[in-house]
Design a protein around this motif. Structure first.
Motif, short mmCIF file in Angstrom:
data_model
loop_
_atom_site.label_atom_id
_atom_site.label_comp_id
_atom_site.label_asym_id
_atom_site.label_seq_id
_atom_site.Cartn_x
_atom_site.Cartn_y
_atom_site.Cartn_z
N ARG A 163 0.80 -1.23 0.00
CA ARG A 163 0.00 0.00 0.00
C ARG A 163 0.83 1.27 0.00
N ALA A 201 -0.30 -2.62 -11.20
CA ALA A 201 -1.31 -1.56 -11.17
C ALA A 201 -0.68 -0.21 -11.53
N PRO A 204 -6.78 -7.44 -4.01
CA PRO A 204 -7.92 -6.81 -4.69
C PRO A 204 -8.99 -7.84 -5.05
N THR A 205 -10.23 -7.48 -4.81
CA THR A 205 -11.37 -8.31 -5.19
C THR A 205 -12.38 -7.41 -5.90
N TYR A 219 -13.76 -5.15 -3.15
CA TYR A 219 -12.89 -4.15 -2.53
C TYR A 219 -11.49 -4.24 -3.10
N ASN A 220 -11.00 -3.11 -3.58
CA ASN A 220 -9.66 -3.06 -4.14
C ASN A 220 -8.88 -1.94 -3.43
N LEU A 260 -6.01 -0.80 -3.93
CA LEU A 260 -5.27 0.07 -4.84
C LEU A 260 -6.19 1.12 -5.47
N HIS A 261 -7.45 0.77 -5.69
CA HIS A 261 -8.41 1.77 -6.18
C HIS A 261 -8.67 2.82 -5.10
N GLU A 262 -8.75 2.38 -3.85
CA GLU A 262 -8.94 3.32 -2.73
C GLU A 262 -7.76 4.29 -2.64
#
Length: 145
Positions: free
Chosen positions: A14, A59, A121-122, A125-126, A128-130
């Protein structure tokens, strides 16, 4: 140049993603900010393979980010890192506040806390998107938007 410090548990996934993404975006907007990242509990990352999570690297590549710094291994935060930072962000308050309280108690209330949970990531909920969303908001804040 202002210094931004991202903190997470292992400095492998993260915080490293946030650091490299932020630096790419800050450079694109000519912001006088440079991010670095460190871990709060390097001993928790004993099972990590390589210097940085392949998920995070992939990513970042997909986002067109500069990968300079991806080759270094995780680093434990030190008091001098905290002192040198103009702004500090811990990636998940529920996880990282206790590490700060235990190891760097004078810094607990000087840190901005985000709420990015750790994990793969699923579709539901991801992390990396957050982080991408939060970094974009931070860039807008630093740009005065």
């Amino acid at each position: 140049m202002y210094k931004l410090l991202f903190l997470c548990t292992g400095n492998y996934y993260r915080s490293r993603f946030a650091e490299l993404l932020f630096n790419t975006m800050a450079a694109a907007h000519a912001l006088p900010w440079q991010a670095l990242s460190r871990c709060l509990a390097i001993e928790k990352g004993v099972g990590n393979v390589g210097p940085m999570s392949a998920l995070a690297i992939n990513a970042l590549q997909a986002l067109g980010s500069n990968l300079a710094g991806a080759e270094r291994f995780p680093l434990q935060v030190e008091e001098c890192d905290l002192q040198a930072a103009d702004h500090i962000i811990a990636l998940q308050e529920a996880e990282h506040r206790s590490y700060l309280q235990e190891r760097y108690p004078t810094w607990v209330n000087k840190v901005e806390y985000w709420h990015v949970r750790d994990g793969m990531p699923t579709p539901a909920y991801n992390p990396l998107h957050e982080i991408t969303r939060d970094v974009q908001r931070l860039i807008e804040h630093f740009r005065g938007l």
